[in-house]
Scaffold this motif. Structure first.
Motif, PDB file in Angstrom:
ATOM      1  N   GLY A   1       0.810  -1.199   0.000  1.00 39.58           N
ATOM      2  CA  GLY A   1       0.000   0.000   0.000  1.00 39.58           C
ATOM      3  C   GLY A   1       0.844   1.249   0.000  1.00 39.58           C
ATOM      4  O   GLY A   1       2.074   1.204   0.074  1.00 39.58           O
ATOM      5  N   ILE A   2       0.165   2.363  -0.064  1.00 39.54           N
ATOM      6  CA  ILE A   2       0.832   3.669  -0.120  1.00 39.54           C
ATOM      7  C   ILE A   2       1.678   3.891   1.136  1.00 39.54           C
ATOM      8  O   ILE A   2       2.654   4.611   1.118  1.00 39.54           O
ATOM      9  CB  ILE A   2      -0.242   4.763  -0.317  1.00 39.54           C
ATOM     10  N   ASN A   3       1.305   3.205   2.247  1.00 40.66           N
ATOM     11  CA  ASN A   3       2.075   3.330   3.478  1.00 40.66           C
ATOM     12  C   ASN A   3       3.112   2.222   3.606  1.00 40.66           C
ATOM     13  O   ASN A   3       3.644   1.980   4.671  1.00 40.66           O
ATOM     14  CB  ASN A   3       1.137   3.330   4.677  1.00 40.66           C
ATOM     15  N   ASN A   4       3.372   1.548   2.506  1.00 36.12           N
ATOM     16  CA  ASN A   4       4.383   0.500   2.422  1.00 36.12           C
ATOM     17  C   ASN A   4       4.040  -0.784   3.174  1.00 36.12           C
ATOM     18  O   ASN A   4       4.870  -1.655   3.338  1.00 36.12           O
ATOM     19  CB  ASN A   4       5.756   1.030   2.876  1.00 36.12           C
ATOM     20  N   GLU A   5       2.807  -0.884   3.683  1.00 31.21           N
ATOM     21  CA  GLU A   5       2.395  -2.141   4.306  1.00 31.21           C
ATOM     22  C   GLU A   5       1.849  -3.052   3.208  1.00 31.21           C
ATOM     23  O   GLU A   5       1.244  -2.579   2.249  1.00 31.21           O
ATOM     24  CB  GLU A   5       1.266  -1.889   5.307  1.00 31.21           C
ATOM     25  N   VAL A   6       2.037  -4.363   3.396  1.00 33.59           N
ATOM     26  CA  VAL A   6       1.442  -5.308   2.449  1.00 33.59           C
ATOM     27  C   VAL A   6      -0.079  -5.254   2.620  1.00 33.59           C
ATOM     28  O   VAL A   6      -0.586  -5.292   3.732  1.00 33.59           O
ATOM     29  CB  VAL A   6       1.971  -6.729   2.699  1.00 33.59           C
ATOM     30  N   VAL A   7      -0.792  -5.110   1.514  1.00 37.82           N
ATOM     31  CA  VAL A   7      -2.251  -5.005   1.583  1.00 37.82           C
ATOM     32  C   VAL A   7      -2.843  -6.394   1.783  1.00 37.82           C
ATOM     33  O   VAL A   7      -2.561  -7.313   1.014  1.00 37.82           O
ATOM     34  CB  VAL A   7      -2.815  -4.410   0.272  1.00 37.82           C
ATOM     35  N   LYS A   8      -3.644  -6.562   2.815  1.00 37.66           N
ATOM     36  CA  LYS A   8      -4.298  -7.860   3.030  1.00 37.66           C
ATOM     37  C   LYS A   8      -5.532  -7.689   3.882  1.00 37.66           C
ATOM     38  O   LYS A   8      -5.615  -6.770   4.696  1.00 37.66           O
ATOM     39  CB  LYS A   8      -3.327  -8.849   3.683  1.00 37.66           C
ATOM     40  N   TRP A   9      -6.474  -8.548   3.671  1.00 38.67           N
ATOM     41  CA  TRP A   9      -7.668  -8.554   4.508  1.00 38.67           C
ATOM     42  C   TRP A   9      -8.350  -9.906   4.431  1.00 38.67           C
ATOM     43  O   TRP A   9      -8.055 -10.717   3.553  1.00 38.67           O
ATOM     44  CB  TRP A   9      -8.617  -7.427   4.145  1.00 38.67           C
ATOM     45  N   GLY A  10      -9.220 -10.145   5.389  1.00 38.10           N
ATOM     46  CA  GLY A  10      -9.892 -11.444   5.488  1.00 38.10           C
ATOM     47  C   GLY A  10     -10.843 -11.637   4.328  1.00 38.10           C
ATOM     48  O   GLY A  10     -11.799 -10.891   4.175  1.00 38.10           O
ATOM     49  N   PHE A  11     -10.576 -12.631   3.505  1.00 37.65           N
ATOM     50  CA  PHE A  11     -11.352 -12.804   2.289  1.00 37.65           C
ATOM     51  C   PHE A  11     -12.768 -13.274   2.578  1.00 37.65           C
ATOM     52  O   PHE A  11     -13.713 -12.899   1.915  1.00 37.65           O
ATOM     53  CB  PHE A  11     -10.658 -13.817   1.377  1.00 37.65           C
ATOM     54  N   PHE A  12     -12.910 -14.129   3.597  1.00 39.14           N
ATOM     55  CA  PHE A  12     -14.236 -14.673   3.902  1.00 39.14           C
ATOM     56  C   PHE A  12     -14.763 -14.027   5.167  1.00 39.14           C
ATOM     57  O   PHE A  12     -15.249 -14.705   6.057  1.00 39.14           O
ATOM     58  CB  PHE A  12     -14.176 -16.180   4.086  1.00 39.14           C
ATOM     59  N   GLY A  13     -14.614 -12.708   5.270  1.00 36.96           N
ATOM     60  CA  GLY A  13     -14.954 -12.032   6.516  1.00 36.96           C
ATOM     61  C   GLY A  13     -16.380 -12.222   6.972  1.00 36.96           C
ATOM     62  O   GLY A  13     -16.779 -11.680   7.977  1.00 36.96           O
ATOM     63  N   TRP A  14     -17.197 -12.989   6.295  1.00 36.66           N
ATOM     64  CA  TRP A  14     -18.617 -12.978   6.628  1.00 36.66           C
ATOM     65  C   TRP A  14     -19.163 -14.342   6.892  1.00 36.66           C
ATOM     66  O   TRP A  14     -18.893 -14.967   7.910  1.00 36.66           O
ATOM     67  CB  TRP A  14     -19.374 -12.271   5.526  1.00 36.66           C
ATOM     68  N   ALA A  15     -19.963 -14.867   5.994  1.00 38.68           N
ATOM     69  CA  ALA A  15     -20.797 -16.025   6.294  1.00 38.68           C
ATOM     70  C   ALA A  15     -20.006 -17.274   6.647  1.00 38.68           C
ATOM     71  O   ALA A  15     -20.471 -18.085   7.423  1.00 38.68           O
ATOM     72  CB  ALA A  15     -21.687 -16.338   5.099  1.00 38.68           C
ATOM     73  N   ALA A  16     -18.829 -17.416   6.095  1.00 35.54           N
ATOM     74  CA  ALA A  16     -18.138 -18.684   6.243  1.00 35.54           C
ATOM     75  C   ALA A  16     -17.829 -18.982   7.702  1.00 35.54           C
ATOM     76  O   ALA A  16     -17.939 -18.132   8.575  1.00 35.54           O
ATOM     77  CB  ALA A  16     -16.867 -18.646   5.422  1.00 35.54           C
ATOM     78  N   ASP A  17     -17.438 -20.215   7.917  1.00 36.65           N
ATOM     79  CA  ASP A  17     -17.122 -20.691   9.255  1.00 36.65           C
ATOM     80  C   ASP A  17     -15.930 -19.991   9.869  1.00 36.65           C
ATOM     81  O   ASP A  17     -15.167 -19.365   9.186  1.00 36.65           O
ATOM     82  CB  ASP A  17     -16.756 -22.177   9.127  1.00 36.65           C
ATOM     83  N   ASP A  18     -15.754 -20.242  11.154  1.00 31.83           N
ATOM     84  CA  ASP A  18     -14.548 -19.772  11.834  1.00 31.83           C
ATOM     85  C   ASP A  18     -13.319 -20.203  11.060  1.00 31.83           C
ATOM     86  O   ASP A  18     -12.325 -19.523  11.004  1.00 31.83           O
ATOM     87  CB  ASP A  18     -14.436 -20.416  13.214  1.00 31.83           C
TER      88      ASP A  18
END
Lengths: 689, 768
Positions: B503-520
């Motif tokens: 990202g613009i702040n030099n951090e690797v961009v990442k986030w939880g892909f299944f942030g919702w309905a899927a299981d734990d």
């Protein structure tokens, strides 16, 4: 816990929608519709309601003539739809009630000049309008033409109290004409008034929740100290509704349990407490079928429950500035029209959003109404159609299962209940299947059992008389005498003669570290089998969600904490046991579990909920037996007396707690150090750039 | 019975029960199939209320004569073409454009009277007459709003260039300056701010530039008409005198959210085309803005009247620098800052003026179609098929958690897929476009990007080859699904440390892909973005592998619709570089395979798409928007065949079908051979039902109904779209076919032809 998890899941869902946009194949509405199945798992649905427009001051009054103040709603706080689908809005900031039809055509304005801050209203079947006005501290009653009929002020009754405030916020009227009112600061519950305005008593108050500190204080504090504490008061209900049968519904903000209550005449709550309920409910309404609708005042979610309180749909969300139709800013009221449309009043926006049920929701409603009337067989057709659209809809599986059950097709019913996770019905269906199975196979069982007995007797006779099969028996005896095998089989001795068993274990070399380790592995195997095989009626976990490594840690960490702690404590306290002995002893103490864990798990699969007591007792029996053996182990291995044993065990447990604490602190500290180094590194790197 | 044999019997009993239990759980799970036909829910009561909402388009009232602004006296046109004459004030840069064809006059500032009576605050009073709005970062990294007047702007020089004039501006308060070039190009006016003309000598650093914000603006509803915003399929903001108050303007970042640059909390909409427009009197006068250079770092902003000013206005805001939050610790510590170097690109806007019949959103779409053909080589014509095509999205395998790690659920083996195609053909559905998802080892979401080998539970590579040969023989194209945008942590294809987007702040961009309905279980699966250069490498590699096994088509998800920068110092990409790289990626794939389908692509990818899937079928329905229109569809129809998102999740099947007929979009279904509940524990729980046996009837019935309307217009373009009444729409195609769609619950009489409630009628063409 579960509820918090669900909350987290919904929030995650809303966030994901923002990130993913329409990547998933849903329609262009800004929210998703979902529900929780009977095992508490979130599942997605077709949209149940779609926004079809808004009604606000401009739609009602048009742009002509009226000045700004009059042509918009100013922080409206309540809305009601009467039997003929006329909408009444308590336009709180403007001190009036605005009446329109449900298609946004203006009808009239009521109470201008009379009302100050109307915040709740209700319309009876004969079109009398009750308005709770906390500005004027009165309830005003208008007749069907909008003329003021009566004013109900503060009751003069001594029972109500002279200093009790009378600031009506919300009001409803039941079939008999009794008025129920929520007043500001009235924690005792709803105020019940006669049609003439006499005080009849309080109704449906909440209880103060359980509080650990408070309970401890009650035990240890003196009366004088207690009296100095402020009294913990129950929360006052925040909104209310009444259905066609005259049952009163209340909602309370700030509680997680019984956030929605459906009260009978005696004030008893008829809803279960299993369904997910928001703790920020702004308003509640009940449609003609008895479905309950609530709206979350902070998060903008709309919930629909059926009349038994089963959650059907959750949808909606907060408008955080992107102003999409269907999202809500500060929802204040919710109501339904006779054709099933849903109206949500938004206080800050000063408008009413109109939602239309989709074909999918129509199908669900049709099925639900048949289902709740007990017409399970007729409900199968609509439920099947629902499943065709959404095959994971758990209530539909339960519904179809009940239809099968009714028709005596227990196998099919069983499969449906297993799918939907409905323990009660699953158990009932299983009971029937088991009964049929036993009826069918009882003769076979008797025959086989008899044959087995006869075979056993004959074999034994033959062995004794002719030495039939002597070689096999000899082989077996030789095998049993093998050192390792004998050590493993020591488990059986532990069960029957624990005290001798421990003596032999320590002194007689009847067990080795190797045999104990094998048993430990075996025990873990039993644990996994138990998790996997126990009937879902009795096990709280879904085998799919079990991770072997986590389970391994869950077994090993407490076990070794116990062993190490016990060893350390015993060394100080003149215990005789060596570390090796404690290790062996502890594992051998778990013999009952190793022996009976598997049979019990298998047994659980043959039981229904009606026999749950069998399972529970057996399970507890195994646990107590293990505990007893552990106790004996400490006593025998270390050569303690009773009192010393108790002391030793208590200290061991304290030791384990201290170990946990140290681990916790170390973990936390290392995290902190890492965090510090990381920040330092980042700062240096960024500033230097 | 001896005591010792009791446990034996018990164990035998339990074992037997255990087996029967297993039978119940995994045995056949047959359902009753309802035989009732698809019925529409009619509500006679509803009238036109639902169709007045912004999910539909409103009928147009005939516009009266519009007042024509006088051309300021004493000014000579700085540029003149056959169609336009442009007047500019040398001191204030105020623009006046005369459309010589209609005589209508467009001005860059509202009339003096409206400004004077507008009760505007000081800032807006100058802003509405400014030729340029600016935002800049001051010495404290604070973002400050300003405009030509508040920043002490003045014209330093005006020099002629070919086709127009260049004005050099200086802003005293900023110690900065830039040049604005005005050029005529046929019926268009092009406004350019060249990058090299920008100079900054002070501490203030430019953040954004908005040229000619109030060009064509309308005071309240003094002139009837609307703003066109490129929100999803397209939307209108109709001028009205009185409406609710709104909090924020429309903001549409062109080509959507940039995960590496933009603030996650800010919603910037979905915008596939760099186009906006204003209509003064429907089918009288229109102005359309096309953002050209700098469009990858620009937003389209539209203000309804009542928000800050009493004017409806729409403009394009160019970013010179992005601001961002630089975290310095893991627990939210950090500071706000901005990019040091300006984004190096010219910024230009093309205003095209429309009059007469073309002066509405349909005309704009047609004009944009022509523009794309002239400027980016997007000139294509669909080859009509004998019948309407249908997209079948086969779900192959999917991943599921288990006690001992993940396992694979096979949903549609390659043989089963073949069987389904045969069964559809038997039902008369032959023109299929089959996409195969989850062909990779482990299943669809086992990892991303998908990777070889082919999942053996589905039959492996050999069976896939056979399927492909069989389908090719049947004339059914088979696409393999792929995505070169997301990378999960377990992928071997890229190194997340060096090749994932930073990202613009030099951090690797990442986030939880299944942030919702899927299981734990899937909750912790993080997705990263693949550097576009690396993406191209993987894509070409995949295309080679596809070709080896004879697959001739790829269906590419995400990569055609997601655009981001990469701030990794080793291989940086700006958004326009990324777009160019994706273009090469698509070209590379097409060169190797021959066929490429894209999911909801942005317009810079259109020229590579043989087919478009998941085209947006509506707008975001913002409260200030009054209508939803099929702008994208009008541009694309007849050029590239496009399909609606999968119909499995339709909540009102009937209405959604009508929407597809109206928008000329072909239907699409997600299909599996196995029952859908087998996906219960996988991440694919948002499809609701996919089993072919249960959906066959729905699919074939839907196909038959829609085929009647859409098979005749496959290669025709949409020439006119008229809303006859609330909820009744007529779409006219270039081959003379007219499709009339009636969403309402009452039948509609269209010149003697009865269009039934919630139904459609086809006029002209072969069948009628």
């Amino acid at each position: 816990m579960v509820k918090m998890l669900r909350l987290k899941r919904i929030i995650g869902l809303t966030f994901a929608l923002l990130l993913l946009g329409s990547t998933a194949a849903f329609a262009d509405v800004p929210y998703r519709t979902f529900s929780f199945d009977e095992t508490g798992k979130l599942f997605m649905m077709q949209d149940a309601y779609l926004p079809i427009g808004t009604i606000d001051g401009y739609t009602l009054f048009g742009d002509g003539g009226a000045n700004e103040r009059e042509s918009t709603f100013s922080n409206p706080e309540d809305m009601f739809i009467d039997g003929d689908d006329f909408i009444y809005v308590a336009d709180t900031g403007n001190g009036r009630v605005v009446v329109s039809d449900s298609w946004g055509n203006y009808v009239r304005t009521v109470g201008e000049g009379t009302l100050s801050r109307p915040s709740g209203l209700f319309v009876t079947d004969n079109k009398e309008l009750y308005v709770a006005d906390y500005g004027k501290q009165s309830i005003f009653v208008f007749d069907r033409d909008g003329k003021l009929k009566t004013t109900i002020g503060k009751p003069k009754s001594l029972l109500f109290g002279k200093n009790t405030p009378f600031k009506p916020k919300k009001v409803i009227v039941d079939k008999r004409g009794s008025v129920y009112m929520i007043g500001e600061g009235l924690v005792q519950g709803l105020v019940r008034l006669s049609p003439e305005g006499e005080f009849l008593g309080y109704f449906g108050g909440n209880r103060a929740g359980f509080d650990l500190t408070r309970s401890l204080q009650r035990i240890f504090y003196t009366d004088a100290q207690m009296s100095k504490l402020t009294r913990k008061l129950p929360l006052s209900p925040t909104n209310l509704a009444v259905d066609a049968e005259g049952l009163v519904y209340t909602t309370t903000v700030g509680v997680n349990d019984e956030a929605i209550k459906k009260l009978n005449v005696a004030g008893k709550n008829l809803l279960g407490n299993d369904a997910f309920m928001s703790n920020q409910i702004a308003d509640v309404t009940v449609d003609r079928m008895g479905n309950i609708f609530t709206v979350d005042g902070v998060r903008g979610w709309i919930f629909e429950y059926n009349k038994d309180g089963n959650l059907l749909f959750i949808f909606g969300g907060t408008d955080e500035g992107n102003q999409r139709l269907g999202l809500l800013r500060t929802p204040a009221g919710i109501a339904t029209s006779s054709d099933g449309r849903l109206f949500v009043l938004d206080g800050e926006r000063g408008n009413i959003q109109v939602f239309k049920p989709t074909e999918f929701a129509g199908l669900v409603h049709k099925a639900i109404s048949l289902y709740l009337d007990g017409k399970y067989v007729q409900s199968r057709q609509p439920w099947a159609e629902v499943l065709k659209l959404n095959s994971l809809f758990s209530l539909a599986h339960t519904g179809i299962g009940l239809a099968y059950y009714k028709e005596g097709q227990y196998d099919e019913a069983f499969a449906e209940f297993e799918f939907s996770g409905n323990k009660k019905e699953y158990s009932n269906a299983y009971w029937e299947i088991r009964r049929q199975w036993i009826m069918k196979h009882a003769p076979d069982i008797v025959v086989i059992a008899a044959a087995a007995v006869v075979a056993w007797v004959v074999l034994r006779w033959a062995y004794r008389r002719f030495g039939f099969g002597r070689q096999v028996v000899e082989q077996w005896k030789r095998f049993v005498r093998l050192r390792l095998v004998a050590q493993l089989l020591h488990v059986f001795r532990m069960l029957r003669h624990p005290i001798d068993g421990y003596y032999e274990l320590e002194q007689g070399g009847k067990a080795s570290v190797l045999s104990a380790t094998i048993l430990l592995v075996l025990m873990f195997g039993v644990r996994l089998f138990e998790l996997y095989a126990t009937s879902f009626l009795f096990s709280g976990v879904d085998p799919k969600k079990i991770s072997v490594s986590t389970e391994l840690l869950k077994v090993l960490i407490p076990l070794f904490a116990w062993i190490v702690s016990n060893y350390l404590v015993s060394v100080i306290n003149d215990g005789e046991g060596r570390f090796k002995d404690i290790y062996k002893g502890t594992i051998y103490a778990l013999s009952p579990y190793i022996m009976f864990g598997v049979p019990l798990a298998l047994l659980s699969r043959t039981l229904t909920l009606m026999e749950s007591v069998v399972y529970d007792y057996a399970y507890n029996f195994i646990l107590i037996w293990c505990a007893l053996l552990l106790f004996l182990m400490v006593k025998e291995l270390h050569g303690y007396e009773m009192k010393e044993t108790f002391k030793n065990i208590a200290l061991t447990i304290v030791g384990m707690l201290i170990m946990a604490l140290i681990a916790f602190i170390l973990f936390g500290l290392s995290n902190q150090v890492w965090e510090f180094v990381y920040s330092l590194f980042q700062e240096v790197k960024l500033r230097a750039r | 019975m001896p005591a010792k044999s009791k446990p034996v019997v018990l164990i035998a009993l339990t074992a037997a029960l255990g087996i029967s239990l297993f039978q119940f759980a995994y045995g056949d799970n047959e359902k009753v199939l309802p035989a009732e036909p698809e019925t529409a829910m009619l509500d006679e009561q509803e009238g036109t209320f639902p169709y007045r909402s912004n999910n539909y388009t409103m009928p147009e009232a005939a516009a009266g004569t519009l007042p024509v602004r006088p051309v300021p006296g004493g000014e000579r046109p700085v540029a003149e073409s056959e169609r336009l004459a442009v007047y500019v004030s040398k001191s204030t840069l105020e623009l006046t454009i005369v459309d010589k064809k209609s005589g209508y006059v467009w001005a860059s500032t509202p009339s003096e009277k409206d400004v004077a009576e507008g009760q505007l605050n000081e800032e807006w009073k100058t802003a509405v007459v400014s030729p340029l709005l600016l935002q800049y970062y001051d010495e404290n990294s604070m973002l400050v709003n300003g405009n030509y007047y508040t920043l002490g702007g003045k014209v330093e020089a005006a020099e002629p260039i070919t086709g127009g004039t260049r004005f050099k501006l200086a802003f005293d308060q900023l110690q900065a300056g830039l040049a604005v070039e005005l050029k005529l190009d046929g019926d268009s006016l092009v406004v350019t701010i060249p990058q090299q003309s920008i100079w900054e000598k002070g501490t203030a650093k430019l953040a954004t530039l908005t040229p000619y914000p109030f060009l064509g603006s309308v005071h309240k509803a003094d002139i009837p008409g609307y703003l066109f915003i490129p929100d999803r399929s397209g939307a209108l903001i109709r001028f009205s005198k009185a409406h609710s108050r709104f909090d924020e303007p429309y903001v549409g970042k062109i080509y959507g959210f940039d995960y590496a640059t933009d603030n996650m909390e800010r919603y910037v909409g979905e915008t596939a085309v760099p186009v906006f427009g204003i209509v003064h009197g429907v089918q009288k006068n229109g102005m359309m803005g096309i953002v050209e250079n700098g469009k990858f770092n620009a937003e389209i902003t539209a203000y309804p009247s009542g928000l800050s000013t009493n004017f409806y206005w729409i403009a394009s805001k160019f970013y010179v620098r992005y601001g961002y939050f630089q975290p310095t610790s893991k627990n939210l510590g950090g500071f706000n800052t901005f990019q040091q170097e300006p984004i190096a690109e010219d910024r230009s806007l093309r205003y095209t003026f429309l009059s007469g019949e073309d002066a509405d959103y349909v005309g704009m779409a047609k004009t944009y179609r022509g523009y794309l053909a002239r400027h980016s080589g997007f000139a294509r014509k669909t080859k009509p098929l004998p019948e309407m095509p249908l997209q079948i999205e086969m779900y192959g395998a999917e991943t599921e958690p288990g006690m001992f790690g993940r396992s694979t659920v096979a949903m549609t083996s390659f043989d089963q897929a073949r069987d389904i195609v045969d069964r559809l053909a038997k039902q008369g559905v032959k023109q299929l476009q089959v996409v195969y998802r989850g062909w990779n080892k482990g299943g669809l979401h086992a990892t991303k990007p998908a990777d070889f080998p082919v999942e053996s539970k589905l039959g492996g590579e050999r069976k896939l080859q056979q399927l492909n040969e069989y389908l090719t023989g049947q004339g059914v194209p088979l696409y393999l699904y792929d995505d070169f945008t997301h990378a999960f942590e377990n992928t071997d294809l890229i190194s997340l440390r060096t090749e994932a987007v930073r990202g613009i702040n030099n951090e690797v961009v990442k986030w939880g892909f299944f942030g919702w309905a899927a299981d734990d279980y899937f909750y912790d699966v993080l997705t990263h973005y693949i550097n576009p250069g690396k993406a191209r490498e993987i894509a070409e590699d995949h295309a080679d592998r596809f070709r080896e096994i004879g697959i001739g088509r790829m269906a590419l998800d995400m990569t055609g619709r997601t655009l981001f920068s990469d701030y990794n110092a080793d291989h940086p990409y700006t958004r326009d570089q990324s777009a160019a790289e994706y273009g090469k990626l698509a070209e590379g794939v097409k060169g190797r395979l021959g066929g490429l389908a894209l999911y909801a692509p942005n317009d810079y990818m259109w020229r590579y798409a043989d087919t478009i899937f998941h085209i947006p079928m509506g707008s975001s329905q913002y409260m200030y928007a009054t209508d939803t229109v099929p702008f994208l569809q009008i541009v694309l129809h007849g050029a590239v065949p496009y399909f609606a998102p999968m119909s499995n999740t339709n909540s009102s099947p009937r209405e959604d079908m009508l929407r597809m007929v109206e928008f000329g979009a072909y239907p699409s279904f997600a299909i599996t051979a196995e029952p859908y509940w087998k996906l219960k524990n996988t991440p694919s729980t948002d499809l609701l039902n996919t089993q072919y046996d249960e959906l066959e009837q729905t699919v074939t019935r839907r196909y038959a109904a829609m085929n009647e309307a859409l098979k005749q217009v496959q290669d025709a373009t949409i020439e006119a779209r008229t809303v006859l009444d609330y909820g009744v729409v007529s779409v006219k195609y270039s081959n003379g076919v007219e499709v009339v769609v009636n969403y309402t619950s009452r039948s509609y009489d269209y010149g003697g032809i009865q269009v039934k409630a919630k139904d459609f009628a086809v006029i002209g063409g072969a069948t009628s």
